[in-house]
Scaffold this active site. Sequence first.
Site, short mmCIF file in Angstrom:
data_model
loop_
_atom_site.label_atom_id
_atom_site.label_comp_id
_atom_site.label_asym_id
_atom_site.label_seq_id
_atom_site.Cartn_x
_atom_site.Cartn_y
_atom_site.Cartn_z
N LYS A 77 24.95 42.21 27.36
CA LYS A 77 25.89 41.29 27.31
C LYS A 77 26.05 40.98 29.00
CE LYS A 77 30.27 41.72 26.24
NZ LYS A 77 31.40 41.35 27.44
N SER A 78 26.28 42.29 29.83
CA SER A 78 26.26 41.88 31.31
C SER A 78 25.19 41.53 31.88
CB SER A 78 26.63 43.30 31.74
OG SER A 78 28.00 43.71 31.38
N ARG A 113 24.14 37.67 33.95
CA ARG A 113 24.07 37.79 35.27
C ARG A 113 22.52 37.24 35.40
NH1 ARG A 113 27.53 42.07 34.72
NH2 ARG A 113 28.31 42.76 36.51
N ARG A 165 44.76 38.38 31.65
CA ARG A 165 44.19 39.49 32.51
C ARG A 165 44.25 39.20 33.94
NH1 ARG A 165 38.36 40.54 29.41
NH2 ARG A 165 38.34 42.37 31.05
N ASP A 190 34.39 50.82 28.79
CA ASP A 190 34.00 50.07 27.58
C ASP A 190 33.95 51.00 26.42
OD1 ASP A 190 34.41 47.54 28.93
OD2 ASP A 190 32.39 47.16 29.18
N ARG A 240 36.00 45.62 20.73
CA ARG A 240 35.68 46.91 20.82
C ARG A 240 36.72 47.66 19.89
NH1 ARG A 240 31.41 46.85 23.91
NH2 ARG A 240 31.29 45.45 25.73
#
Length: 435
Positions: free
Chosen positions: A21-22, A26, A120, A316, A391
């Site tokens: 995902k990251s 990017r 957040r 995570d 998660r």
Amino acid sequence: MNLTSKPVQEIFGDVVCPGDKSISQRILIIGSLLNCDINVSGFLNAKDPLSTMAALNQIGASINKDGDLVRIKKRSRPFNNPESAIDLGNSGTGIRLLTGFVSGLNLKATLIGDESLSQRPMSRVVDPLVKMGKKISTNDGKTPIKIHGGSISDNFEYKMPVASAQVKSSLILASLSSGNSIHIEEPKVTRDHTEKMIEYCGGKIDVQNSSEGKIITLHKSDLSEISSYEVVGDFSSAAFIIIAALISKKSKVLIKNVGLNPTRKGLLEVLLGMNANIKIVNQRKTCNEICGDLIVESSNLEGIEVSDSIIPNIIDEIPILSVAASFAEGETVIKNASELKVKESDRLKATSDGLEAMKIKHDMLCDGLIIYGQNNDVTVSKEIDSFGDHRIAMSFLVAGMRSKEGIIVKNCKNIETSFPNFLNTMNALGMKIDG
């Protein structure tokens, strides 16, 4: 959406790890900046990366998805101010990285998110960007983030008070997109996908080890065009499959194309310290990222005291690690993980609530957990609320395989943000999860 996970004794089979995902987010950002035609394979077709894709298209990028392939097209004109607010949905990575990227492009924009993302903290990104020269306002440190103007200063030096890959990446992207250099000190080592990708595209980044973390310097860089990029598998997604195999009675699973970046595979080191039977095969490098295949077999896990230095790289994975610790003999101690409180949910409390429902003895600390594990199947006293956190939901669905009568997990819709094929993948291996 509520899901039920029923007890199973074993899981078997091969599975390809879903895209990271990251990294998926990017490559969209950096690929758009390169301004050339790029075919991206292995892209994670989940809500968070798709939110980032839509956001970039709002400011003038040309990105489209054709089945499993994502195409970044060369732009015919510069990036532009968006006509409406940029909605990043539930993606903390997307909103923080784009705040830096858009700031560096010197655009005026408002960035928002869903109800969860709106709670957040955003000051950790906004404050250093303001110090770099940007004019940005927030709602008391939360969304909406309004970028008004100002220019990114060159040779900016920043010592990060809290280790955060998202903050680090946001500042690097601000400097990269503005054509400037930056010098960042991180107190503990965090994931380095941004640095790896810039390096892969010909950028000049120097990284030095400090007493605890790293010192990263991005020099003014003209990136080189690339025609393709392959996204390796997401270790955080693989973690659910790994621990499902480890805690079940007699299982063996092959997980292919797992990203094994040293700043991401901290959980692997922790699990090996817990006596996990995991083997790495076919290790290789893809687009400057290390990856490989994992063979995972059922194991008699043992409790462990998790090193403080590794916490930023497993943040995570702590909910699913807590499930593994529940079925390990002895105490597992997790501290210095207060960052869990400001994720998609208060993951520290959500994990504790789930353990309590499973009747797993544990102590919740101000910054972590002490879990007193045992190797018996559990009787669950009540439904477990995921608080809309993907998660948390996946972690306790995995725990359901070691329950006597099954586990009901509430509010599982957000699994789609990071692992949309979770149910099909786990059921194909032998789990029994249904609605």
